[in-house]
Design an enzyme around this catalytic site. Structure first.
Site, short mmCIF file in Angstrom:
data_model
loop_
_atom_site.label_atom_id
_atom_site.label_comp_id
_atom_site.label_asym_id
_atom_site.label_seq_id
_atom_site.Cartn_x
_atom_site.Cartn_y
_atom_site.Cartn_z
N ASP A 80 0.88 -1.16 0.00
CA ASP A 80 0.00 0.00 0.00
C ASP A 80 0.92 1.21 0.00
O ASP A 80 1.80 1.32 0.86
CB ASP A 80 -0.84 -0.01 1.28
CG ASP A 80 -2.16 0.69 1.11
OD1 ASP A 80 -2.17 1.74 0.46
OD2 ASP A 80 -3.16 0.18 1.63
N ASP A 113 -2.90 4.43 -2.51
CA ASP A 113 -3.89 5.03 -1.64
C ASP A 113 -4.39 6.37 -2.20
O ASP A 113 -3.60 7.20 -2.66
CB ASP A 113 -3.24 5.27 -0.27
CG ASP A 113 -4.22 5.68 0.79
OD1 ASP A 113 -5.13 4.89 1.07
OD2 ASP A 113 -4.07 6.79 1.35
N GLU A 171 -6.50 3.27 -5.77
CA GLU A 171 -7.74 3.46 -5.02
C GLU A 171 -8.42 4.69 -5.62
O GLU A 171 -7.88 5.80 -5.60
CB GLU A 171 -7.47 3.68 -3.53
CG GLU A 171 -8.77 3.64 -2.74
CD GLU A 171 -8.66 4.26 -1.35
OE1 GLU A 171 -9.53 3.98 -0.52
OE2 GLU A 171 -7.72 5.04 -1.10
N HIS A 179 -10.53 -2.88 4.72
CA HIS A 179 -10.27 -2.32 6.06
C HIS A 179 -11.01 -1.00 6.29
O HIS A 179 -10.96 -0.46 7.40
CB HIS A 179 -8.76 -2.11 6.22
CG HIS A 179 -8.25 -1.03 5.31
ND1 HIS A 179 -8.05 -1.23 3.97
CD2 HIS A 179 -7.96 0.27 5.54
CE1 HIS A 179 -7.66 -0.10 3.41
NE2 HIS A 179 -7.58 0.82 4.35
N ASP A 180 -11.64 -0.46 5.26
CA ASP A 180 -12.37 0.81 5.39
C ASP A 180 -13.87 0.62 5.46
O ASP A 180 -14.61 1.62 5.42
CB ASP A 180 -12.09 1.70 4.17
CG ASP A 180 -10.70 2.30 4.20
OD1 ASP A 180 -10.17 2.49 5.31
OD2 ASP A 180 -10.17 2.58 3.11
C1 GLC Z 1 -7.57 5.38 2.12
C2 GLC Z 1 -7.31 4.26 3.09
C3 GLC Z 1 -7.87 4.64 4.43
C4 GLC Z 1 -7.19 5.89 4.91
C5 GLC Z 1 -7.26 7.00 3.88
C6 GLC Z 1 -6.26 8.07 4.17
O1 GLC Z 1 -8.91 5.57 1.85
O2 GLC Z 1 -7.82 3.05 2.58
O3 GLC Z 1 -7.76 3.61 5.36
O4 GLC Z 1 -7.77 6.34 6.10
O5 GLC Z 1 -6.96 6.53 2.58
O6 GLC Z 1 -4.96 7.59 3.94
#
Ligand code: GLC
Length: 559
Positions: A98, A203, A265, A330-331
């Site tokens: 990541d 990310d 992402e 995880h989100d």
């Molecule tokens: C992404 C991650 C998340 C994080 C955010 C800020 O959405 O998946 O867990 O809080 O970015 O880095």
């Protein structure tokens, strides 16, 4: 035929902190992951995505990186990570990291330097602005975590300016407009490739570029959930013109040059603009992790929504792009609790959801615990929650007069902590996750739902996921087949085929907790079909019946 390894991959996301603790400190670690590689191999995955494992003060559990080229001490060190990488590779499992390129931790050396003085060589690694004449924040943008007074700007006494952060004040945004910063990032990424990693999950990559001039948002603050006069208007920093210049340079300097796999992402990336990011000839990203099917704010999925999203993304894939299939991470909350049923039909609906993401076009991403049907938690005190969104939303609600009980009831079902409780290995103390005190409370259902139990049964969610991953290796239509839906107006049934030159597969699902009348279209009645997968026991094949049980799913191959 799919040419790239990642088109055939099944990716497994590891949230290290909650996976397996090998040394009793209550925090999952890399040695713990090494000891569980055989289980992952048995599951049939062939790629691991590590949520951030870099050195970090853990404000956002690692998404606040203090050193991109080192491992969080609680997880291990570079040597252990190298050992893990070599072992995984020897088992045919690739590893993607990541990579958090939008922001770092405020404890990163670059930020420590940057905040020292206006002429520090690192000043422009971050985004600094003078206060407005009245001393207030440079604009009305609100941070997504609803932290502090709600703003995306934090005043720094040392130099009398504000710095910019989309998330926490402890996660300042990097300034991608500044070339020396970009060069430093490319060096770091290439270092990881030299280290041996196979690619990156990028990310919030669609947020590197901000609206030029940082104008006020015209969106009105939400009276209940926004804080003060700041609005969490994500559009101001998402998919902004100019983002593609950054991505193309990243590809030229790193991804394309080194041939590593990338999945971005993609907040704000949708079927209409996706090819700008992922068409191979644009040389940006390989694939996108989009939020159209599932997201933190989606409570349910209807068959209609499923069909609409899948059709649109299948069209993107047919034009050469590539995307990801997932229902949780995880989100999010746990998929079986949101989109299936975590009561009587837990295992059956968990299998159905797994089937849907493993048989539609794109790369299936499994989130740890999904393969045993882990469920949401219901903590009765806000003290037990850790997620920044949950705490920020709760705080904003209470400040706006909502009672603490109602505020908790509102934030709990979508809390990211639902997915972050420790992995349930066994029915013993702490679910076998740690011999110490777990960093986060466990889900109390661990005696009922755990891996040990699943592995002892041929009928478990785990055993079914093994079949799903095996099916992907054996059936070319799962990777290459086009997607065609049938009975499209049915509110319960999902019926679709995946067809390519060599093979046709048929999926029949009752996406509901009630029985469903099976309506098989004539065109499907004609073929001869062999059942290759089913989540119910001893049912006649579909040509011999006219009803489906709740959450029933079957996969057939045309003979
Ligand atoms: C992404 C991650 C998340 C994080 C955010 C800020 O959405 O998946 O867990 O809080 O970015 O880095």
């Amino acid at each position: 035929m799919a040419d790239k390894w990642w088109k055939k991959a099944v990716v497994y996301e590891i949230y290290c902190k909650s996976f397996y603790d090998s040394d009793g400190d209550g925090i999952g670690d890399l040695q713990g992951v090494i000891s569980k590689l055989p289980m992952l191999k048995d599951l049939g995955i062939n790629c691991i995505w590590f949520a951030p494992i870099y050195t970090s003060p853990q404000v956002d559990n690692g998404y606040d990186v203090a050193d991109y080229q080192n491992i969080e001490p609680a997880y291990g060190n570079l040597e252990i990570f190298k050992k893990l990488l070599d072992k995984a590779h020897a088992m045919g499992i690739r590893i993607i990291m990541d990579m958090v390129l939008n922001h770092s931790s405020d404890e990163h050396r670059w930020f420590q330097e940057s905040r020292k003085s206006k002429d520090n060589p690192y000043r422009n690694y971050y985004i600094w602005k003078e206060p407005k004449e009245d001393g207030s924040e440079p604009n009305n943008w609100g941070n997504y975590f609803k932290e502090g007074n709600g703003s995306m700007w934090t005043f720094d006494e040392t130099t009398g300016e504000y710095y910019f952060h989309q998330y926490s004040a402890k996660m300042p945004d990097l300034n991608w407009e500044y070339e020396p910063l970009r060069r430093e990032v490319y060096k770091m990424l290439n270092w990881w490739i030299d280290f041996g990693v196979d690619g990156f999950r990028l990310d919030v990559i669609s947020r590197l570029k901000k609206s030029p001039g940082f104008p006020d948002s015209t969106q009105q603050p939400d009276p209940v959930t926004d804080k003060g006069c700041f609005v969490a208007d994500r559009r101001m920093c998402t998919d902004i013109p100019g983002i593609h210049d950054f991505l193309q340079e990243l590809n030229e300097e790193v991804f394309g040059k080194r041939g590593c796999f990338t999945v971005g992402e993609g907040a704000g990336i949708n079927p209409d603009n996706a090819l700008m990011y992922i068409a191979p000839e644009r040389k940006e990203l390989d694939s996108v992790y989009h939020f159209d099917l599932s997201s933190r704010s989606r409570y349910t999925i209807t068959p209609e929504h499923f069909r609409t999203v899948q059709k649109k993304w299948a069209a993107v894939i047919e034009q050469g792009g590539w995307a990801v299939q997932y229902l949780s991470n995880h989100d999010s909350a746990r998929q079986v609790s949101c989109y299936g049923s975590d009561g009587e039909y837990r295992t059956r609906s968990a299998k159905l959801l797994g089937t849907l993401i493993h048989t539609t076009p794109g790369i299936p991403f499994i989130y740890q615990g999904e393969e045993i049907g882990m469920t949401n938690v219901y903590f009765d005190s806000i003290e037990d929650y850790d997620c920044c969104y949950t705490l920020g939303d709760y705080d904003a609600l209470v400040k706006n007069g909502v009672s603490p009980e109602d505020a908790l009831r509102t934030v709990a079902p979508r809390s990211r902590d639902n997915a972050r409780t420790p992995y349930q290995w066994t029915g013993a103390d702490n679910a076998g996750f740690t011999t110490g005190k777990p960093w986060m409370k466990l889900n109390s259902r661990y005696t009922e739902i755990n891996l040990e139990k699943d592995r002892a049964s041929d009928d478990s969610v785990f055993a079914y996921y093994q079949k799903l991953t095996a099916m992907r290796k054996e059936h070319v239509a799962i990777i290459d087949g086009n997607l065609q839906f049938y009975v499209e107006s049915d509110p319960q049934l999902l019926i679709y085929t995946r067809h390519c030159e060599d093979e046709t597969l048929l999926v029949i699902a009752n996406y509901s907790g009630d029985k469903a009348r099976l309506i098989l279209p004539d065109v499907l009645k004609k073929g001869q079909w062999k059942r290759i997968l089913s989540n119910t026991e001893d049912k006649p094949v579909m040509s011999d019946r006219d009803e489906l049980s709740p959450w029933e799913v079957e996969v057939y191959q045309m003979l």
